[in-house]
Design a protein around this motif. Structure first.
Motif: not given
Lengths: 232, 258
Positions: A158-185
């Protein structure tokens, strides 16, 4: 001939590769194309041309970018020169079955349209033998996760140039955790406003300061993962 | 330096100098840079009492607007000094340049304020300001505090691929964008930089027909539609007046304590 001052055919292999590093450095796409053709005609494998001439040349560019000697315009010109060489080599690499190191899904996060760094990472990862699935810009969480699952990728980038968009990376990681697949990637993050502390805080596997670091980190984590799987 | 790095420093008949030529030029530039000192060139409208004077260290892109706010509000005890606007092309320079001015100013001013957003410094400017105990205007960059944080968020949500102009940036587009990104000599890089942009928004502080024409010319260069949003200078005005009230309170407290 790309330049009147120098006949590339007169250089031996070692000199020609060194000249290619300089031509990449100077962003001379036509010269790179000519040199690639010369090396192919001399019997070099596409994989060797890619790794010894192009990737190494871009690594040098990356070092000088990191050290403040080169800036974004020069790096873009170098990248475009490398692309010119890659355009010749890519079909040949497919034919010759160059080794594949792993598969990566990568994209700029939702709300962000900046892709210069991400494109450099794509190019260097491809050069290092990774299969790269480029999601482009402005990606919601589903783009990353669905594609990674469908393509059986090992890495999500994941890439981001803006301070306002970089927090979205956590949304993706948290969703991976919620789905129980974080350790798959393996999750790699990068972009100008990020740092290691941010990557740690959001639960990424690594922060990659630049494209060269992304390649080294991806190789290292893939190798560690394969070792862990082998020992099970 | 790796073996490959060392090799590339001595190699081959490079066409335009390759890495060796670049490194040589870099060293020459470095020598020139070290001869430049971080001086404090503040512009004062009316010098006031040193015990209550305030200095605003601001991006060069904001100086004209700050001076206007100072003049219109009669804030004669506030002076401004600029850090070059073209540092945005290399934002890592900004924190050190601001820090040098803060340290120089602390001997001569009762209060120091900073008129910069984060401006691509990745939080390093804020780290330095925290160490120095100096406040800056809120927002990631000048677009945000000109438009207002909420309005700017709205503009971004409407189109993430927006190229923003201010009065200053419209006037200096050729230097700060085309030249800084080498698009004047390498127009083929345009799509690498701006291929994902979909519109130009001109955040107009003090719009004039000439400035509007400049914004239109920029939008034409991009080949994108132009939206004009008149912001005025309320963002700067509110910030400066609020900061000045805080400074005045501190002055009063200091006097009472004596």
């Amino acid at each position: 001939m790309a330049d009147d001052d120098l006949d590339l055919n007169t250089l031996n292999d070692e000199e020609l590769v060194e000249q290619m590093w300089d031509d990449l450095y100077d962003g001379l796409g036509e010269a790179i194309e000519e040199s690639v053709e010369i090396l192919l005609a001399r019997g070099w494998t596409p994989y060797d041309i890619l790794t010894k001439a192009l990737v190494e040349g871009m690594r040098i560019v990356g070092v000088d970018f990191r050290d403040g000697i080169l800036f974004v315009p020069e790096v873009l010109m170098s990248a475009n020169a490398m692309k010119a060489g890659m355009a010749i080599l890519r079909p040949l690499l497919v034919e010759t079955g160059a080794p594949k190191v792993g598969k990566m899904v990568i994209g700029t996060v939702k709300g962000d349209i900046h892709d210069i760094g991400k494109n450099l990472v794509c190019m260097m990862m491809e050069g290092a033998g990774f299969e790269v699935i480029d999601l482009g810009i402005n990606n919601p969480v589903d783009n990353y996760i669905n594609t990674a699952l469908e393509q059986n990728a090992e890495i999500i980038g994941m890439s981001a140039l803006l301070t306002t968009t970089m927090p979205y990376m956590k949304v993706v990681i948290d969703t991976l955790k919620d789905k129980g697949i974080r350790s798959d990637f393996i999750v790699l993050v990068g972009g100008a406003p990020l740092n290691e502390a941010f990557a740690d805080a959001i639960g990424a596997d690594a922060y990659c300061r630049d494209a060269a670091v992304a390649v080294e980190t991806a190789k290292s984590l893939i190798s560690r993962r394969q070792g862990a799987m082998g020992s099970q | 330096m790796s073996e490959a790095d060392a090799q590339t420093s001595k190699i081959s008949p490079a066409r335009r100098g390759g890495r060796a030529g670049r490194l040589e030029a870099h060293v020459r530039r470095g020598v020139r840079k070290t001869s430049a000192s971080a001086t404090l060139n503040a512009w004062s409208l009316t010098p006031g009492d040193p015990a209550t004077r305030t200095l605003v260290i601001a991006c060069g892109a904001l100086i004209a607007e700050l001076q206007q706010v100072i003049r219109l509000n009669g804030l004669d005890h506030i002076e401004v000094t600029a850090v070059p606007a073209d540092y945005h092309a290399t934002p890592d320079k900004i924190p050190d340049a601001v820090a040098a001015k803060i340290r120089a100013a602390k001997q001569r001013y009762a209060h120091v304020l900073v008129g910069f957003g984060d401006c691509g410094t990745r939080g390093r400017l804020d780290e330095i300001l925290a160490q120095e105990g100096v406040e800056r205007i809120e927002g990631a960059h000048c677009y945000a505090f000109y438009a207002g944080l909420d309005r700017f968020a709205q503009l971004h949500d409407e189109a993430a691929g927006t190229f923003y102009l201010t009065d200053f940036l419209a006037r200096h587009f050729d230097k700060l964008t085309l030249k800084a990104l080498k698009l004047d000599t390498h127009p083929e890089l345009k799509s690498d930089y701006f291929g994902n942009y979909t519109r130009v928004v001109y955040l107009a502080q003090l719009p004039t027909p000439e400035r509007l024409a400049r914004a239109q010319a920029v939008a034409a260069w991009f080949g994108l539609p132009l939206t004009v949003v008149e912001t005025g200078v309320a963002g700067l005005d509110d910030w400066l007046k609020a900061a000045d009230r805080t400074s005045a309170d501190q002055n009063s407290a200091a006097r009472a304590a004596k």
